[in-house]
Design a protein around this motif. Structure first.
Motif, PDB file in Angstrom:
ATOM      1  N   THR A 137     -19.012  -7.809 -41.572  1.00 53.00           N
ATOM      2  CA  THR A 137     -18.740  -8.974 -40.720  1.00 53.00           C
ATOM      3  C   THR A 137     -18.920  -8.635 -39.241  1.00 53.00           C
ATOM      4  O   THR A 137     -19.123  -9.526 -38.425  1.00 53.00           O
ATOM      5  N   LYS A 138     -18.833  -7.345 -38.875  1.00 53.77           N
ATOM      6  CA  LYS A 138     -19.086  -6.915 -37.496  1.00 53.77           C
ATOM      7  C   LYS A 138     -20.331  -6.049 -37.507  1.00 53.77           C
ATOM      8  O   LYS A 138     -20.403  -5.050 -38.206  1.00 53.77           O
ATOM      9  N   GLN A 139     -21.328  -6.432 -36.716  1.00 59.16           N
ATOM     10  CA  GLN A 139     -22.602  -5.730 -36.714  1.00 59.16           C
ATOM     11  C   GLN A 139     -22.646  -4.660 -35.629  1.00 59.16           C
ATOM     12  O   GLN A 139     -22.013  -4.774 -34.572  1.00 59.16           O
ATOM     13  N   ILE A 140     -23.440  -3.629 -35.916  1.00 54.12           N
ATOM     14  CA  ILE A 140     -23.692  -2.572 -34.946  1.00 54.12           C
ATOM     15  C   ILE A 140     -24.764  -3.044 -33.980  1.00 54.12           C
ATOM     16  O   ILE A 140     -25.737  -3.682 -34.379  1.00 54.12           O
ATOM     17  N   SER A 153     -28.679  -4.847 -39.321  1.00 52.90           N
ATOM     18  CA  SER A 153     -28.757  -5.881 -40.363  1.00 52.90           C
ATOM     19  C   SER A 153     -27.702  -5.728 -41.443  1.00 52.90           C
ATOM     20  O   SER A 153     -27.890  -6.210 -42.559  1.00 52.90           O
ATOM     21  N   ASP A 154     -26.567  -5.102 -41.163  1.00 55.34           N
ATOM     22  CA  ASP A 154     -25.555  -4.896 -42.200  1.00 55.34           C
ATOM     23  C   ASP A 154     -24.895  -6.189 -42.657  1.00 55.34           C
ATOM     24  O   ASP A 154     -24.192  -6.190 -43.666  1.00 55.34           O
ATOM     25  N   ASN A 155     -25.104  -7.271 -41.931  1.00 52.97           N
ATOM     26  CA  ASN A 155     -24.587  -8.564 -42.391  1.00 52.97           C
ATOM     27  C   ASN A 155     -25.464  -9.162 -43.490  1.00 52.97           C
ATOM     28  O   ASN A 155     -25.077 -10.132 -44.132  1.00 52.97           O
ATOM     29  N   ALA A 156     -26.660  -8.602 -43.684  1.00 54.18           N
ATOM     30  CA  ALA A 156     -27.534  -8.948 -44.819  1.00 54.18           C
ATOM     31  C   ALA A 156     -27.824  -7.633 -45.527  1.00 54.18           C
ATOM     32  O   ALA A 156     -28.884  -7.058 -45.419  1.00 54.18           O
ATOM     33  N   VAL A 157     -26.876  -7.172 -46.269  1.00 56.44           N
ATOM     34  CA  VAL A 157     -26.765  -5.776 -46.665  1.00 56.44           C
ATOM     35  C   VAL A 157     -27.791  -5.400 -47.724  1.00 56.44           C
ATOM     36  O   VAL A 157     -28.306  -6.246 -48.470  1.00 56.44           O
ATOM     37  N   SER A 158     -28.106  -4.097 -47.798  1.00 53.26           N
ATOM     38  CA  SER A 158     -28.909  -3.547 -48.884  1.00 53.26           C
ATOM     39  C   SER A 158     -28.197  -2.312 -49.427  1.00 53.26           C
ATOM     40  O   SER A 158     -27.430  -1.665 -48.726  1.00 53.26           O
ATOM     41  N   SER A 159     -28.499  -2.004 -50.679  1.00 55.40           N
ATOM     42  CA  SER A 159     -27.919  -0.799 -51.268  1.00 55.40           C
ATOM     43  C   SER A 159     -28.723   0.449 -50.917  1.00 55.40           C
ATOM     44  O   SER A 159     -28.170   1.542 -50.833  1.00 55.40           O
ATOM     45  N   VAL A 160     -30.040   0.302 -50.737  1.00 56.26           N
ATOM     46  CA  VAL A 160     -30.882   1.403 -50.265  1.00 56.26           C
ATOM     47  C   VAL A 160     -31.791   0.842 -49.179  1.00 56.26           C
ATOM     48  O   VAL A 160     -32.599  -0.047 -49.448  1.00 56.26           O
ATOM     49  N   TRP A 161     -31.662   1.351 -47.957  1.00 52.99           N
ATOM     50  CA  TRP A 161     -32.434   0.865 -46.802  1.00 52.99           C
ATOM     51  C   TRP A 161     -33.416   1.956 -46.412  1.00 52.99           C
ATOM     52  O   TRP A 161     -33.017   3.053 -46.025  1.00 52.99           O
ATOM     53  N   ILE A 162     -34.721   1.652 -46.518  1.00 54.22           N
ATOM     54  CA  ILE A 162     -35.766   2.657 -46.368  1.00 54.22           C
ATOM     55  C   ILE A 162     -36.578   2.330 -45.120  1.00 54.22           C
ATOM     56  O   ILE A 162     -37.283   1.319 -45.078  1.00 54.22           O
ATOM     57  N   SER A 163     -36.521   3.180 -44.109  1.00 54.43           N
ATOM     58  CA  SER A 163     -37.266   2.938 -42.877  1.00 54.43           C
ATOM     59  C   SER A 163     -38.507   3.811 -42.778  1.00 54.43           C
ATOM     60  O   SER A 163     -39.317   3.613 -41.875  1.00 54.43           O
TER      61      SER A 163
END
Length: 917
Positions: free
Chosen positions: A419-422, A430-440
């Motif tokens: 609910t609070k974004q970095i 984008s933690d408010n639209a979360v993913s289980s594995v985020w690959i950059s």
């Protein structure tokens, strides 16, 4: 590497250490640090982010530690701190060069723990240690248990609320390590806390063997876990009904073993049903099993955060320390500081090359911010870990510089949105639209992982244009373009109960220079199985999608040159009929997806026109209409509400080959998006190749019912009313691209009209965006053998742009070998470029070498006439032949090579360079 203990006296050694680059740890009381002021210490770092290294005074101890703990003379904790212990609030410091061991159970309450020397929690039966501490900083070596038997007993670090802490870097700059921090800065950790020892790491999670119903208290798993899981341990069972939050945590009361099956009695009944491996779906002899996961949360070594407030607690970080670290069988609970950059449950921060380091068999649950963050760190092994109720991205590759990491056999259950974004570099994460594995960065190995529920996305490939700060300061990361890096390996992964997309490339997309293969992917009961946006050159192979709880199995949105091979898409199952799974009537009965299995959304943003799709040997099964769903079809081409007022487009190179439809009503359907506010359809210009043509032959196409798309008089075509398309046989389509240079203010007002000369059918191409080069792109599917006149329109009136660029744009799969004739306007004020290749043109004895209109030179006219071109297939030596205008149009005939064009006698001579575009 270290000064020799035999050469230096102790007095000399202490002098060297006193003037050397020892790091200092500053403990500041309160949030802002009373008595000290270090504003913006992040900004005062050295530009190259110097790394922490080992303390020289531990050199002899670390060398001896390499041969085993028995070679070191240890001092017992009680003797070291004094028999009276340490007063609450005081700081315990293990001095550099000292070796201290804890062998007995005890409760310790201290303000801070600073490990500059060696500290070993040895463990043993009944050795239960609880440490309530404000911060832990490791500059020496922290050992817990041993690599073989782990830690026997229990060890808990309870991170109580405390103030900010900072350390001095080797270059004298100041770095903050945060509030309530468990921080490793220059030191090394080896933490072994798996119940049952190292052999139990691979048993950190398993699948449910037999389906359980609501109110059941007994579950079965297909592996022998009795040696690793014990009464009193906590387990979690993932959702199996498509609702991400229907995971359930329970305590083990009893466990028994019979053969390879373990039977577990839980402390209270289950609320939801969960499918087991005994359930199956069979399609053409292929058996598909959908089962929930059962994961062990309890570990013998725990790092627990006490709440500072609703969003903040302690955190664990290994920062700028490229040494061999082992974090195995540790439980991380209630950690992270939501909305605060760099403060996560478990964090490898700018460790660069961490070869030999591993994170195995850990349990991370009920976090306040993220799970495991791999930031500026390469070659880390992440294996057999359990994540549950992580807030924010679970496994997170942060800056785009991270390569060579191995993410293997992990399970992620019930990932939830923050609910609070970095805020990083002024941009919200984008933690408010979360993913289980985020690959950059795609250059990592990702295999054998399972996502068992996520509030938004599952696997998210969010490729960045450039490596983000601060990792971009590393020499190996400068100039790196993650989006241009091939995918290393992504295979044998699974995702289910994901609310939106099980696999996702939105927002930036992924366009690798060579084909990226997603192999053996299994997605079930998720909103969408795979969602690509703004992507290209991605192949799905040997994969299975069960879309019975979601919208689409595969959704390609503004993509190009994407393929599916040898895969199975199932529309519905009867695994959860009746009231087996849930008391909720909406979650029972005939389950099947609400829309379409495979949807293509062709539009043109970011310079990617839809097309180049290929479906080879794909089976669609069990797509009979659902009782509550009207008219589902396996393949649907549709416009989109995102198109606004302009048409969608798909190139002629879309190939559908070897498709099987089983237990099905309709196959294809082309469906326009029809907005209530505008009286028009938003999709057109679509053709699909259903029989891949062989060299030199034509193919079969499904064609949108539009006169200019269909052959004159609709020859060789039959209308399919139920599927809203024509099936046209023995025909050839080619795709032409035209880009117009025009000012931004006019970009939405220009269009291109093509008029077929044989019957006057008009084809209008519209576009609503500019590419990165400032050009407005247009694309058209044209019938080979026909001649078209090209006209530019501005707000519906004739217009001559200053520059235009023409290309043959069939994509990866040209549909056939036919040629197209085009007439382009030639004026002195308008320049047209043909893919930048040189074309030799002879006129009135003079000659010019040009790939542009107007043609100039001796005897060349720049009058406002049309110049005709012949567009050849890719197998020819040249693609564009320039000829002069003639009064009586005649067929160009055939042109098989650079000097073999058969032209009418009244046409001027033509010479074509041996070049292709």
């Amino acid at each position: 590497m270290f000064p020799s203990m035999k050469i230096l006296s102790w007095k000399g050694l202490w002098v060297i250490l006193g003037i050397g680059w020892m790091m200092m740890v500053v403990h500041m009381d309160g949030v802002t640090g009373e008595g000290f002021s270090f504003p913006n210490w992040e900004g005062r770092r050295s530009r190259l982010y110097p790394e922490y290294g080992p303390l020289a005074c531990n050199g002899g101890l670390e060398r001896r530690l390499g041969t085993g703990t028995g070679s070191i003379r240890w001092v017992d904790w009680t003797r070291y701190v004094g028999r009276k212990g340490v007063a609450p609030g005081k700081v315990v410091k293990i001095r550099c060069g000292d070796a201290v061991v804890v062998t007995k159970g005890m409760d310790i309450h201290v303000g801070g723990l600073e490990v500059d020397g060696l500290l070993w929690f040895k463990g043993g039966r009944g050795t239960n240690v609880k440490i309530r501490v404000g911060y832990v900083v490791v500059q020496g070596v922290l050992l817990v248990g041993n690599p073989h038997s782990g830690y026997r007993g229990s060890l808990t670090f309870s991170m109580k609320p405390s103030g900010e802490h900072v350390v001095f870097r080797p270059d004298g700059a100041v770095e903050g390590v945060g509030r309530s921090a468990f921080a490793v800065v220059g030191g090394r950790v080896e933490l072994y806390g798996m119940p049952g020892g190292a052999s139990c790491v691979q048993h950190s999670w398993t699948k449910l063997k037999k389906t359980v119903r609501p109110r059941d208290r007994t579950i079965q798993v297909p592996t022998n876990v009795a040696q690793c899981w014990n009464p009193g341990h906590e387990v979690v069972i993932s959702s199996g009904d498509g609702v991400w939050s229907h995971a359930e945590q329970r305590k083990i009361v009893r466990i028994s073993q019979k053969g390879s099956t373990s039977t577990i009695t839980l402390d209270r009944p289950l609320v939801y049903g969960h499918p087991g491996l005994n359930e199956k779906v069979v399609s053409r002899g292929r058996v598909i099993r959908m089962a929930s996961e059962v994961a062990l949360l309890t570990r013998n070594v725990r790092i627990v955060g006490e709440n500072i407030d609703r969003y903040l607690s302690g955190h664990f970080i290994i920062t700028s320390t490229p040494r061999k670290h082992v974090v195995e069988g540790v439980e991380f609970v209630n950690l992270g500081q939501q909305g605060v950059l760099g403060r996560y449950a478990c964090h490898f921060h700018l460790c660069r090359y961490a070869r030999g380091s591993r994170v195995r068999g850990i349990s991370v649950h009920h976090t306040k911010q993220r799970g495991l963050v791999i930031h500026g760190t390469n070659e880390l092994l992440v294996e057999y870990n359990v994540f549950y109720l992580v807030t924010g991205h679970t496994i997170f590759l942060e800056d785009g510089s991270e390569i060579g990491n191995k993410i293997i056999g992990n399970v992620m259950i019930a990932t939830k949105n923050a609910t609070k974004q970095i805020s990083k570099d002024g941009v919200l994460e984008s933690d408010n639209a979360v993913s289980s594995v985020w690959i950059s960065n795609p250059d990592n190995l990702i295999t054998k992982n399972v996502i068992g529920g996520s509030e938004h996305y599952g696997y998210w490939i969010e490729i960045l244009d450039e490596v983000r700060a601060p990792s971009n300061l590393f020499p190996e990361a400068r100039g790196v373009k993650p989006g241009r890096i091939p995918l290393r390996k992504f295979f044998n992964n699974e995702a289910h109960s994901v609310k939106v997309n099980a696999f996702n490339t939105f927002v930036n997309g992924y366009q690798p220079p060579e084909t990226a293969v997603i192999e053996d992917f299994f997605a079930w009961r998720s909103g969408r199985g795979v969602y690509y946006a703004f992507s290209a050159n991605i192949v799905i192979r040997n994969s299975v999608f069960v879309s019975d709880a979601g919208q689409f199995a595969v959704y390609w949105d503004r993509t190009r040159n994407c393929e599916i091979h040898d895969s199975l898409i199932i529309g519905r199952t009867d695994i959860i009929g009746g009231n087996i799974i849930s008391d909720d009537p909406n979650l029972n009965g005939d389950w099947c997806g609400t829309e379409t299995a495979l949807q293509l959304h062709p539009t043109e943003p970011k310079g990617l026109q839809g097309g180049g799709y290929r479906f080879v040997n794909v089976t669609f099964d069990k797509f009979r209409n659902c009782p509550r769903v009207d008219g589902r079809r396996p393949i649907e081409i549709r416009g989109s509400k995102f198109d606004k007022k302009f048409n969608a487009f798909m190139t002629s190179s879309t190939v559908v080959e070897g498709i099987r439809f089983l237990d099905i009503d309709d196959g294809y359907r082309m469906t326009p998006y029809y907005p209530k506010v505008l009286n028009r359809w938003w999709v057109s210009h679509i053709v699909i190749c259903t029989r891949s043509p062989r060299a030199g032959s034509n193919g079969e196409f499904l064609v949108w019912p539009e006169q200019a798309l269909l052959p004159p008089r609709k020859i060789r075509c039959s209308y399919r009313a139920n599927e809203v398309n024509y099936l046209c046989k023995n025909i050839c389509y080619r795709t032409i691209g035209i880009e117009v240079q025009i000012s931004a203010s006019l970009a939405s007002s220009i269009s291109v009209r093509l008029r077929r000369q044989s019957d006057g059918a008009t084809y209008v191409m519209a576009s609503n965006h500019k590419s990165a080069s400032g050009r407005v792109p247009f694309f058209a599917n044209l019938i080979a053998g026909e001649r078209y006149k090209v006209e530019y329109l501005l707000r519906g009136s004739p217009y001559q742009p200053t520059k235009a660029y023409v290309s043959l744009d069939d994509g990866a799969f040209p549909s056939c070998a036919g040629a197209i004739q085009l007439e382009f306007p030639q004026t002195s004020s308008s320049q047209t470029t043909f893919s930048g290749k040189s074309i030799r043109y002879n006129c009135r004895g003079g000659s010019v070498s040009s790939s542009k209109l107007p043609l100039t030179g001796s005897g060349c006219s720049s009058s406002s006439s049309h110049v005709r071109f012949l567009v050849l297939p890719p197998s020819a030596s040249a693609h564009v032949v320039t000829v002069s205008k003639v009064n009586s149009p005649r067929s160009l005939g055939s042109c098989g090579g650079p000097n073999s064009c058969k032209l009418p006698s009244n046409w001027k001579s033509v010479k074509v360079s041996k070049s292709r575009f």
